[in-house]
Design a protein around this motif. Structure first.
Motif, short mmCIF file in Angstrom:
data_model
loop_
_atom_site.label_atom_id
_atom_site.label_comp_id
_atom_site.label_asym_id
_atom_site.label_seq_id
_atom_site.Cartn_x
_atom_site.Cartn_y
_atom_site.Cartn_z
N GLY A 115 1.10 -1.36 0.12
CA GLY A 115 -0.30 0.01 0.24
C GLY A 115 0.68 0.82 -0.20
N PRO A 147 -1.25 1.33 -4.51
CA PRO A 147 -2.62 2.21 -4.24
C PRO A 147 -2.58 2.95 -6.20
N SER A 191 0.19 5.19 1.02
CA SER A 191 0.44 5.77 0.15
C SER A 191 1.41 6.55 1.11
N TYR A 249 -9.46 6.19 1.01
CA TYR A 249 -9.62 5.32 0.32
C TYR A 249 -11.06 4.93 0.04
#
Ligand SMILES: Cc1cc2nc3c(=O)[nH]c(=O)nc-3n(C[C@H](O)[C@H](O)[C@H](O)COP(=O)(O)OP(=O)(O)OC[C@H]3O[C@@H](n4cnc5c(N)ncnc54)[C@H](O)[C@@H]3O)c2cc1C
Ligand SMILES: Cc1cc2nc3c(=O)[nH]c(=O)nc-3n(C[C@H](O)[C@H](O)[C@H](O)COP(=O)(O)OP(=O)(O)OC[C@H]3O[C@@H](n4cnc5c(N)ncnc54)[C@H](O)[C@@H]3O)c2cc1C
Ligand SMILES: CC(C)(COP(=O)(O)OP(=O)(O)OC[C@H]1O[C@@H](n2cnc3c(N)ncnc32)[C@H](O)[C@@H]1OP(=O)(O)O)[C@@H](O)C(=O)NCCC(=O)NCCS
Ligand SMILES: CC(C)(COP(=O)(O)OP(=O)(O)OC[C@H]1O[C@@H](n2cnc3c(N)ncnc32)[C@H](O)[C@@H]1OP(=O)(O)O)[C@@H](O)C(=O)NCCC(=O)NCCS
Ligand SMILES: [Ca+2]
Ligand SMILES: [Ca+2]
Lengths: 566, 566
Positions: A12, A17, A42, A76
């Motif tokens: 991630g 992502p 992120s 998200y």
């Protein structure tokens, strides 16, 4: 396949992502899940050194959108319609069943998720030296958000006074700067003869000189043998030559390895570089599994060989391709890399695109020509700053193979220009009349990159015979008696000079003093000046008067990497 | 031909000296003479605005080498072996006799020089408006060193309080900034509807807004009708609409015309642009006469049409080719230009490479696609600054035809990247995975240029339907009732908003509020945000739920050139 396509992304940070977000934009209906082991999502890992160095203080800036929204699971879900499960580890891929076993690291609970397409973006892991003491407190890497937090705390704590950075690569150098900014006494320790191995030695040496000038110590040609400690805490590092350097902190930055254990256990093919094997669609050896980012290997577009290129920009671009292909079938490609990279080094920047001379030779490309150019990036009246570039081309075709650039000037634009030229497979001749954006606040009338091409053209046409500082130094060290002309003005000579037995011979005086030149027209004469522009003009004058072995010391005083007399 | 080739160069600013210097390097034996009408040589004209504006004070910096040597006749003689005769005018070329008649402007003495090869580099002359009062004191151009001296004196004198700049092109804008820096109240007057015609209107308008924000006045769509004066001194300018603007100084910068009288009188061919006709070797219609710089016309490499491209970088590159060919015969070429240019505008830069949309359409290229992208140049944590770009491509092939960029960010690098792409005839697909130098101090992980290519790809693939601010404004002005969504967060909406009837619909809320969307799935919906990244994501969501006519207002708030509600 069920109606809603199930896509699982493992990892991630960047590639994961990006793949998930792209997949979502192409299929609003798909079920998209990110499985992320780390607590954050992120993360702009490339920003860690600037956070550690105190360039900014808000940790959230590392994980937020350009408008300041933190990219957490809630973000998200709402903004992207993606379920992101942090502190959750992917444990096992069952390719037959098309399932993934995961574990919630907080609760310990395990769960099996079914996928239609899986995207692996597990990144890379920092290498640890297999030496005694590596488990001591006070030894860190700078690879994760946790590492960044740890080092930032050290900065803010102002307790530690001495640190060692093990490894003089991009991350090592950035870490060195960050800790130096925190007032910590730093030594960078590099096993190889130079920092930043994407550069050739002579440019790397200019960077090293700058790092030293900024007050950091640099030790090259010397690896680390042992971490020494007391009560479980680091107290010193011991080098391979026996030297002991007291320090309370060591940051290990000796490179990364693709994180492919999970994929490998599932039987996916791994290449010779250690990275996951993918085709141009970012598809692994299992057609239902894609992979992107630091865990894969990529094609070097110049050599045609596979490389591990752990760069944040490529992770995003590969993720974008993987995300689209996972949803739409193999629609788009990521053709490969020319390994363009850059890093800030105090008031310098340093970077490379394509092949260094070293890399070209290692790839078996021996019929090459190189040239070094030095010049300001802008006119003097706009306070131009120095750039030193090295260009590598294929001799027969003039095709541009690589360019490196270092200095306080606008290195980034130079590299972008060369990256485009290499990407487009241009030859030197096509750079000769390049039409770039010129105005005094931004460049010289003949941009440094174009001038570099001019120099290369001159060499290829036999109008400039170059000699590198390194070769000159070698000759001097071998005791050769050289006839060297410094073609600058007397004032310049008084202020700064190499002191290698050169004679002052201002360009403007040369035509009147030809009688001082060697009688033997075949004698070797070496000309240089501040950047060797006048050195080149002097060489043309001498050649015009019949001397046949006149050389220009490329880059002049500005590219001379050794100590000067003055 | 005598043993020593005789080369005469007419014009001693950029193209001329470059040709002379290059010729010298290729023929140490030739007799090389520069005939220069002006008192100075090697003037960096592009630096005049910065000298006038007080960015630096030493006039010699405009005419010296990078190490500070003034390029006067003595310098030329000693360093280059070139005779440079200043304040000397070339009066007549006798092509039959291969001679040049010159006049020493100090003594008035005339002389005839014989040449083997002649190089014409007479530059361009500023246009003067054919209107009453143009001879008044207080009206200047900024084209010569004399002009620069005049305006610098005005700056230093601090007497003049109000000035008009006639013409909103590159030189006009730079002059505006220079005089504004001097504390003078400035009005820029432009006959066309926009400043900087190398930009399309909507980007030029962003520049205009910035110029106004810096305190200068801008009048567009209004030419100048008359200069008004008292006792022979300028007191005001009168516009075509009758307005009178009091001012004590007017700088006319309405463009330049190739200075070809001398060449024309000698019967050399002049092209439709008014520039001297030359072939790719920079050879005029007389094989013994070459020409370079602002006096020639050049091939536009995209349209295949001739253009007048008065740029300092091209003058140097053309001069280099002309100099070589004059000595060696036609050996090297200058293939043409893509008209890449840039200028600083206070804290902005603005530039263009290749064709603007307007230029493409004017050239008959109608099957084109355009896109506007806005983003910071670097991450927020590195204090990224805004860039707004417009890309123009050929629809069928995706071939890149042009790019423009404006803003406080690193415009120059963006343009350099696109200039290389255009030069290499790349298509958008080849920019999608460009490998540029990424690190946070220098760019976003996905560089602005690459993101711009992504946007274009999305448009070409029908995944993003764009609508420009201009089109939206037109619809609003026509009284259309539009369904517009602002996809930013409420806080952003509170701080700044367009006020064009938009509804606040944060991206993160959209999936839960689809019931607020028009029932008619064919209804037009326009989405935007700060830069329209979230606007694009919102559009994808709506399209994913069946709406068929969703548009993204390109560039969002940051590219909106009209006044905002807030
Ligand atoms: C200090 C530093 C500076 C850098 N500077 C630059 C730079 O200037 N320019 C540049 O181009 N690049 C730079 N890089 C490299 C860049 O950050 C990486 O290329 C990029 O982060 C790679 O992204 P990725 O998504 O492939 O992998 P990573 O960022 O490594 O992310 C992988 C993620 O996968 C997760 N993961 C791993 N295994 C599992 C599992 N089994 N289950 C669940 N999750 C798992 C991890 O938690 C991790 O967050 C820098 C890196 C560092 C550390
Ligand atoms: C204020 C200003 C800003 C500019 N900014 C930029 C910029 O940012 N970027 C850019 O690319 N370009 C810029 N330019 C344009 C650039 O300066 C010109 O393209 C360049 O100077 C052209 O060089 P040249 O040698 O062809 O002609 P010129 O510089 O015009 O020189 C011609 C010379 O010829 C001499 N001459 C003319 N006729 C005769 C004769 N009969 N006998 C003897 N001598 C003669 C004149 O004395 C003159 O010095 C700018 C120009 C100006 C004025
Ligand atoms: C940001 C991240 C979540 C990816 O998500 P994303 O939704 O693709 O985000 P982006 O901002 O890159 O772009 C979103 C989309 O908007 C588009 N876009 C960007 N600017 C736009 C604009 N001005 N107008 C319209 N669309 C725009 C992009 O092209 C992209 O669409 P596409 O991929 O379908 O073409 C992922 O890259 C990430 O986590 N990054 C942070 C960490 C990182 O990158 N680390 C490594 C470097 S330090
Ligand atoms: C400078 C000027 C006199 C030209 O003279 P020049 O001798 O060609 O000067 P340059 O500095 O451009 O370059 C000299 C040579 O050194 C070369 N050179 C540049 N840097 C070098 C380096 N580091 N090492 C070796 N050679 C170098 C150049 O390639 C050029 O050689 P080439 O053309 O044979 O390839 C002329 O361009 C001029 O008068 N310019 C000032 C005005 C101007 O340009 N105005 C318009 C813009 S504002
Ligand atoms: Ca890169
Ligand atoms: Ca240009």
């Amino acid at each position: 396949m069920p109606e809603r396509k199930r896509i699982i992304v493992i990892g991630g940070s960047a590639a994961g992502p990006k793949a998930a977000a792209k997949a979502r934009r192409l299929d609003e209906n798909a079920e998209i899940v990110i499985i992320q082991k780390a607590p954050d999502l992120s993360m702009a890992s490339c920003g860690y050194p600037y956070y550690v160095g105190g360039v900014f203080d808000d940790r959230n800036m590392l994980i937020c959108t350009p408008t300041g929204e933190v990219r957490d699971p809630k973000f998200y879900l709402k903004a992207k319609g993606i379920v992101a499960r942090t502190e959750t580890e992917a444990l096992r891929i069952d390719r037959q069943a098309k399932t993934l076993l995961i574990r919630d690291l907080k609760s310990g609970a395990e769960e099996t998720l079914a996928y239609d397409k899986l995207i692996i973006a597990t990144g890379a892991l920092p290498k640890k030296p297999p030496i005694p003491g590596v488990e001591l407190d006070g030894i860190s890497t700078l690879q994760s958000m946790g590492d960044a937090d740890y080092l930032r705390d050290i900065r803010d704590g102002r307790q530690i006074t001495k640190a060692a950075v093990i490894g003089g690569g991009l991350i090592g150098i950035e870490t060195c700067e960050a800790l130096q900014l925190a007032g910590i006494d730093i030594t960078v320790i590099e096993m190889l003869p130079q920092l930043l191995t994407f550069l050739d030695w002579e440019l790397a040496k200019l960077v090293e000189n700058h790092v030293r000038a900024k007050g950091a110590n640099v030790i090259t040609d010397n690896g680390i043998a042992e971490f020494l400690g007391e009560n479980g805490r680091l107290t010193a590092v011991k080098l391979q030559n026996g030297t002991e350097l007291p320090c309370e902190l060591a940051v290990v930055a000796i490179g990364v390895t693709p994180n492919v254990r999970l994929a490998q256990e599932a039987g996916l093919e791994v290449g010779a570089t250690g990275g996951l094997l993918v085709n141009e669609y970012m598809q692994t050896s299992d057609p239902n599994i894609y992979a992107a980012g630091d865990c894969v290997e990529a094609l070097n577009l110049i050599t045609g060989k596979k490389v591990h290129a752990p760069y944040g920009d490529l992770a995003n671009l590969q993720g974008r391709a993987a995300g689209e292909n996972a949803v739409l079938g193999n629609a788009v490609t990521f053709p490969g890399t020319i390994q363009t990279g850059i890093c800030k080094v105090f008031d310098f920047a340093a970077g490379s695109t394509g092949l260094s001379e070293k890399a070209a030779r290692a790839a078996g490309l021996t019929e090459i020509e190189t040239v070094i150019n030095a010049s300001p990036d802008k006119p003097g009246f706009m306070e131009g700053k120095l750039l030193v570039s090295k260009l590598v081309v294929e001799k027969s075709s003039g095709r541009i193979l690589g360019a490196q650039c270092v200095g306080p000037g606008d290195v980034s634009k130079q590299l972008a220009i060369w990256a485009m030229a290499i990407k487009a497979r241009l030859g030197v001749e096509e750079m000769i009349n390049a039409d770039l954006p010129y105005a005094p606040p931004f460049s010289l009338a003949i941009d440094h990159s174009i001038a570099t091409a001019h120099l290369m053209q001159n060499k290829l046409k036999g109008r400039m015979r170059g000699i590198s500082c390194v070769e000159v130094k070698k000759k001097l060290d071998a005791g050769e008696r050289l006839f060297i002309l410094d073609n600058r003005a007397p004032e310049e000579f008084d202020q700064m000079r190499l002191g290698i037995g050169e004679r002052l011979m201002p360009l403007g005086a040369l035509r009147g003093r030809l009688n001082e030149m060697p009688a033997d027209k075949n004698a070797e004469i070496i000309c240089f000046c501040k950047i060797s522009l006048r050195g080149y003009e002097a060489a043309r004058v001498l050649e015009g008067h019949g001397w046949k072995n006149v050389k220009v010391m490329e880059g002049g005083v500005m590219a001379w990497p050794y100590p000067r007399e003055k």
